[in-house]
Design a protein around this motif. Sequence first.
Motif, mmCIF file in Angstrom:
data_model
loop_
_atom_site.group_PDB
_atom_site.id
_atom_site.type_symbol
_atom_site.label_atom_id
_atom_site.label_comp_id
_atom_site.label_asym_id
_atom_site.label_seq_id
_atom_site.Cartn_x
_atom_site.Cartn_y
_atom_site.Cartn_z
ATOM 1 N N PHE A 175 0.833 -1.188 0.000
ATOM 2 C CA PHE A 175 0.000 0.000 0.000
ATOM 3 C C PHE A 175 0.880 1.255 0.000
ATOM 4 C CE2 PHE A 175 -3.223 -2.913 1.730
ATOM 5 C CZ PHE A 175 -4.359 -2.500 1.040
ATOM 6 N N SER A 176 0.340 2.344 -0.538
ATOM 7 C CA SER A 176 0.959 3.646 -0.341
ATOM 8 C C SER A 176 0.675 4.094 1.080
ATOM 9 C CB SER A 176 0.393 4.662 -1.340
ATOM 10 O OG SER A 176 -1.015 4.805 -1.164
ATOM 11 N N ASP A 177 1.440 5.062 1.571
ATOM 12 C CA ASP A 177 1.288 5.510 2.960
ATOM 13 C C ASP A 177 -0.091 6.092 3.244
ATOM 14 O OD1 ASP A 177 3.685 4.646 3.820
ATOM 15 O OD2 ASP A 177 4.616 6.602 4.088
ATOM 16 N N ASP A 178 -0.736 6.681 2.222
ATOM 17 C CA ASP A 178 -2.064 7.258 2.436
ATOM 18 C C ASP A 178 -3.188 6.257 2.192
ATOM 19 O OD1 ASP A 178 -2.048 7.037 -0.315
ATOM 20 O OD2 ASP A 178 -2.171 9.186 -0.713
ATOM 21 N N GLY A 179 -2.844 5.035 1.774
ATOM 22 C CA GLY A 179 -3.848 3.991 1.580
ATOM 23 C C GLY A 179 -4.725 4.175 0.366
ATOM 24 N N LYS A 180 -4.380 5.096 -0.518
ATOM 25 C CA LYS A 180 -5.232 5.367 -1.681
ATOM 26 C C LYS A 180 -4.902 4.496 -2.895
ATOM 27 C CE LYS A 180 -6.274 10.167 -0.464
ATOM 28 N NZ LYS A 180 -6.209 11.594 -0.886
ATOM 29 N N ARG A 181 -3.788 3.791 -2.835
ATOM 30 C CA ARG A 181 -3.403 2.934 -3.953
ATOM 31 C C ARG A 181 -2.560 1.781 -3.422
ATOM 32 N NH1 ARG A 181 -0.512 7.833 -6.853
ATOM 33 N NH2 ARG A 181 -2.298 8.816 -5.860
ATOM 34 N N ILE A 182 -2.518 0.720 -4.192
ATOM 35 C CA ILE A 182 -1.694 -0.421 -3.819
ATOM 36 C C ILE A 182 -0.933 -0.896 -5.044
ATOM 37 C CG2 ILE A 182 -3.574 -2.099 -4.176
ATOM 38 C CD1 ILE A 182 -2.352 -3.718 -1.833
ATOM 39 N N LEU A 183 0.342 -1.167 -4.836
ATOM 40 C CA LEU A 183 1.249 -1.647 -5.871
ATOM 41 C C LEU A 183 1.346 -3.162 -5.761
ATOM 42 C CD1 LEU A 183 3.713 -1.310 -7.891
ATOM 43 C CD2 LEU A 183 5.110 -0.909 -5.855
#
Length: 513
Positions: A384-392
């Motif tokens: 996850f990105s730190d803001d939780g808006k996307r995941i790789l």
Amino acid sequence: MENWKRKVFFWVLVLLFLITAPVIILNAKGYRFDKNRGVFVHSGTITFKSNPQTVDIKLNDELFESKKLNRINSSFNVSGIFPGEYNLQISAPDFQPWNKKIQVHSGLASEFWNVLLVKNDYEKTSLNTPGIYKFFTSPRNNLMAYTLSSENDLLMNIFNLENNTISQEINFAGWQLIEDAKKENIEWSPDNSFLSIPVKKLAENSAQKEENIPAKAQPKKIFAEVPTEYEYSYFIYDFKNKNSLNLTEVLNKKNVHDVRWDPRESGFLFFLEDNILFRLDIKNPQNISQIALDVSSYDLSGSSVYYSQNSGLLYKNSLDGKSDPVQITNNFPDSQNVKISSVVVYDDSRIALILENKDFYIYNKGDYGDYYRKLADKIEEAHFSDDGKRILFWSNNEISVYFLREQLSQPIRRENEMQNITRYSEPIKNVQWFKDYEHIIFNSGRWIKIIEIDPRDHANCMDLINTENINPFVIYNSALEKMYFIDTKDTASNLFSIDFPEKTTFFGVEIGG
């Protein structure tokens, strides 16, 4: 006569005012006169923020000098552009150029907030670590644990990143670091006090064993090869007392795996023994508690431990395990027998699952809907990105990103949208987020690369480092703004670093990139 001249002069001025005033007003409001169409057209603008900050800009090969551009909040604003399609190029001396085919719209700004240029050649700093195999940076970014290549023993050094010296040397005689396929790594405790080290050694029954054959059939003894078997364990190293303990021996448990440190309480860790999840006080091993049964995988986030059971359901509990378990999911999307091998958690509403067969699922309670579905197969890992808006997430050959929340800044992303970033025929390794979460670092073959996730026109992919090693181990440290990687020096493996990205300034004060 003089009166007549004054009247003519007056009306000429009035006429010029009537002609020029609307032009000036329209120009101030962003209108430009289109000679081809013979009308005033509401122009568009291009806004971008770049690293490095001093760049050259070309629109359809026409150069816009930096000094002619308006800079607002460290960004560039190019205004008064006729609507249409343009080739935009942003470049700097000794850097690889960034370019896109863009659309400029009437009365609107085309925005590019994450333009990142990469140098043609970086100065590599060599750290004195001959024979290095893998490395792991501490949470406080002042120490690094690295292992050395050795046939018989696991050798590990603690490297001080502040003065580039080795502060400790540790030897785990007879043991080796666990293989990559297990996906278990050396892990620092959050307060830098402990290290957990997953290890293996050859089991006693892996040697050739003697097989007796009946005398009538075969008068002599032969040796039968048996499959190689390993004994697995975890060592915990205590920096204060400078000693280590073997979890398998201390706990008298044979199958300890997936050790993780408690993110809140110092000296506590979680681990699985077979399918039972435990929490242990490493300073007092008698203080051990059972968290859950029938657990296939787990993750820690915030003040909770999340785990999946072999039924395919997800639960959470408090870190100390004293609360009643909370069931998060009621069923699995597909009516099949599933075994979840990896749980990746951001919070209660954003959870990623990788099954034993490497199918990848997302559980996302979004702002506009709830989604629990399969996204891809053959997936290795996800972050996850730190803001939780996307995941790789990625497979051996392809990298993708899923957007869990809407993003209204350009480029606009919709909730529950998935984007395939890049694909390679040769294996992709060491995939990780760059600090802006708009770029991804990875390596393929001998190249360490960085690629943007802005899908407009095409994604700019740039080469960072060319190494002698194939698929070198690489980690980007966003706090230190350094990229660490292993390459060859004088025929031996060695650790190197580069500074990345370029330092920026704000009102003359140098800040991070």
